[in-house]
Scaffold this motif. Structure first.
Motif, mmCIF file in Angstrom:
data_model
loop_
_atom_site.group_PDB
_atom_site.id
_atom_site.type_symbol
_atom_site.label_atom_id
_atom_site.label_comp_id
_atom_site.label_asym_id
_atom_site.label_seq_id
_atom_site.Cartn_x
_atom_site.Cartn_y
_atom_site.Cartn_z
ATOM 1 N N MET A 1 -24.160 2.963 39.078
ATOM 2 C CA MET A 1 -23.915 2.484 40.429
ATOM 3 C C MET A 1 -25.049 1.569 40.883
ATOM 4 O O MET A 1 -26.167 1.633 40.385
ATOM 5 C CB MET A 1 -23.773 3.668 41.405
ATOM 6 N N ILE A 2 -24.739 0.694 41.834
ATOM 7 C CA ILE A 2 -25.725 -0.241 42.376
ATOM 8 C C ILE A 2 -26.801 0.551 43.112
ATOM 9 O O ILE A 2 -26.473 1.471 43.858
ATOM 10 C CB ILE A 2 -25.017 -1.245 43.323
ATOM 11 N N PRO A 3 -28.114 0.254 42.937
ATOM 12 C CA PRO A 3 -28.716 -0.895 42.246
ATOM 13 C C PRO A 3 -29.082 -0.656 40.777
ATOM 14 O O PRO A 3 -29.875 -1.417 40.222
ATOM 15 C CB PRO A 3 -29.984 -1.134 43.075
ATOM 16 N N PRO B 1 -26.153 4.390 49.053
ATOM 17 C CA PRO B 1 -25.766 3.854 47.729
ATOM 18 C C PRO B 1 -24.273 3.601 47.578
ATOM 19 O O PRO B 1 -23.865 2.639 46.927
ATOM 20 C CB PRO B 1 -26.252 4.935 46.745
ATOM 21 N N MET B 2 -23.445 4.447 48.196
ATOM 22 C CA MET B 2 -22.002 4.236 48.111
ATOM 23 C C MET B 2 -21.585 2.976 48.862
ATOM 24 O O MET B 2 -20.737 2.212 48.396
ATOM 25 C CB MET B 2 -21.262 5.457 48.656
ATOM 26 N N THR B 3 -22.202 2.737 50.016
ATOM 27 C CA THR B 3 -21.903 1.520 50.783
ATOM 28 C C THR B 3 -22.331 0.279 50.011
ATOM 29 O O THR B 3 -21.600 -0.731 49.982
ATOM 30 C CB THR B 3 -22.609 1.564 52.156
ATOM 31 N N SER C 1 -15.177 -0.718 38.011
ATOM 32 C CA SER C 1 -15.569 0.680 37.838
ATOM 33 C C SER C 1 -16.633 1.080 38.857
ATOM 34 O O SER C 1 -16.593 2.183 39.418
ATOM 35 C CB SER C 1 -16.097 0.890 36.417
ATOM 36 N N ILE C 2 -17.595 0.168 39.102
ATOM 37 C CA ILE C 2 -18.633 0.431 40.110
ATOM 38 C C ILE C 2 -18.009 0.547 41.496
ATOM 39 O O ILE C 2 -18.371 1.413 42.292
ATOM 40 C CB ILE C 2 -19.700 -0.686 40.087
ATOM 41 N N TYR C 3 -17.044 -0.323 41.772
ATOM 42 C CA TYR C 3 -16.371 -0.320 43.075
ATOM 43 C C TYR C 3 -15.562 0.958 43.292
ATOM 44 O O TYR C 3 -15.481 1.479 44.411
ATOM 45 C CB TYR C 3 -15.471 -1.562 43.163
ATOM 46 N N ASN C 4 -14.974 1.495 42.218
ATOM 47 C CA ASN C 4 -14.138 2.694 42.341
ATOM 48 C C ASN C 4 -14.938 3.995 42.281
ATOM 49 O O ASN C 4 -14.393 5.054 42.624
ATOM 50 C CB ASN C 4 -13.065 2.709 41.248
ATOM 51 N N SER C 5 -16.206 3.943 41.855
ATOM 52 C CA SER C 5 -17.023 5.163 41.794
ATOM 53 C C SER C 5 -17.195 5.831 43.154
ATOM 54 O O SER C 5 -17.066 7.061 43.259
ATOM 55 C CB SER C 5 -18.387 4.848 41.167
ATOM 56 N N VAL D 1 -17.510 7.934 59.187
ATOM 57 C CA VAL D 1 -16.844 6.701 59.624
ATOM 58 C C VAL D 1 -17.432 5.495 58.893
ATOM 59 O O VAL D 1 -16.730 4.522 58.596
ATOM 60 C CB VAL D 1 -16.979 6.545 61.158
ATOM 61 N N THR D 2 -18.735 5.553 58.586
ATOM 62 C CA THR D 2 -19.405 4.442 57.898
ATOM 63 C C THR D 2 -18.768 4.165 56.543
ATOM 64 O O THR D 2 -18.504 3.008 56.187
ATOM 65 C CB THR D 2 -20.905 4.757 57.708
#
Length: 321
Positions: free
Chosen positions: A99-101, A145-147, A171-175, A260-261
């Motif tokens: 996941m990013i970063p 990190p999810m945002t 894949s990163i977007y769906n994690s 909500v975020t």
């Protein structure tokens, strides 16, 4: 990837080690199962001629993250320290999932993998870290990190031509969706994971059969193949009324009660990725070549499109409350 006896053995160990993580109640047993998972995955990726130093890169990253995970638990139970052990645990699990970063290693690694190993990397290898994340780390710590993963991954896909890198960013977007579904409900997570795995399998099988590695190669294919690939991409992105929209709508409906975020980030990232895919569709459908196009797998193409369009029927049958 040919299924000889050694690969079949390591693949069975890989699957069993994942089940061991889900069935264990002891952290040390969970950690050992994840290490067995790592060791069994390495032989599956070393056979390819393209890999060269990539297995060593994967081993170093995963070993570093496992060491940080073990260190964080020692700090929690044995050492009195002001350092928050959850931060170390979160960083180690983010490294494992790419996941990013901590995602750059994953993109260069996936580009050299075979399609079968890409599928394992996108699906099976994410199960164990997601379970440990939901059990140990509080949801508030994961919001940032999810945002970041939800926002940066779709934007990064804009200027990429490599199919495997696009799948990596997908894949990163769906994690974050998987992690959120695990916090909401385990049954919802398994529904999402099953649909996500099925869509990935259909898409990667199509890319393998058509020998497509870059986006500009799709322009040489026939119209039905283009529509089928675009339908798969839309479904993975969660655009209605495709099959992939069904579990994401349920997750978004429930996660709004927790944060909500995250729900706003999910909606904005979906809008961004939808724009990118629509731009891609316009490029692929409007650019034609003079090469003769053959349609040998017409029935399979129609079946895949039918599976994706079934999402509309599922929405009417299983409407979330």
């Amino acid at each position: 990837m040919l299924m000889n006896s050694s690969k079949l053995l390591f693949l069975s160990i890989l699957i069993n080690s994942t089940f061991m993580v889900y069935s264990s109640s002891n952290f040390l047993m969970t950690w050992m199962s994840m290490e067995i998972n790592l060791i069994s995955f390495l032989p599956l990726i070393t056979k390819s001629k393209k890999m060269k130093d990539q297995p060593m890169k994967y081993f170093i990253i995963q070993s570093l993250s496992s060491s940080m995970m073990l260190l964080s638990m020692i700090m929690k139970f044995k050492i009195e320290t002001p350092i928050n052990f959850e931060m170390f645990m979160m960083i180690s699990l983010m490294m494992k999932m790419g996941m990013i970063p901590f995602h750059l290693w994953m993109l260069s690694f996936m580009e050299k993998l075979s399609w079968m190993n890409c599928f394992i990397m996108n699906t099976l290898q994410k199960l164990s870290p997601i379970l440990v994340t939901s059990q140990i780390i509080s949801f508030k710590m994961l919001i940032l990190p999810m945002t970041l993963s939800l926002m940066i991954a779709p934007i990064s896909m804009m200027s990429i031509n490599s199919i495997k890198k696009i799948i990596g960013y997908s894949s990163i977007y769906n994690s974050p969706w998987m992690i959120s579904s695990m916090y909401v409900s385990k049954s919802l997570f398994f529904v999402f994971f099953l649909i996500y795995s099925s869509l990935n399998f259909m898409m990667m099988k199509k890319f393998k059969n058509q020998n497509i590695m870059f986006m500009n190669q799709i322009t040489e294919k026939n119209l039905l193949t283009k529509l089928n690939l675009m339908t798969n991409l839309f479904s993975i992105n969660g655009i209605p009324p495709m099959l992939g929209f069904f579990p994401k709508w349920m997750i978004l409906n429930k996660i709004n009660e927790i944060s909500v975020t995250i729900s706003i980030s999910m909606m904005i990232s979906t809008i961004i990725s939808t724009f990118i895919y629509l731009k891609l569709v316009s490029f692929l459908l409007l650019n034609q070549t003079t090469k003769k196009k053959f349609t040998k797998t017409l029935m399979f193409n129609e079946m895949e499109m039918l599976i994706n369009i079934l999402g509309t029927i599922l929405l009417f049958i299983f409407k979330p409350n």
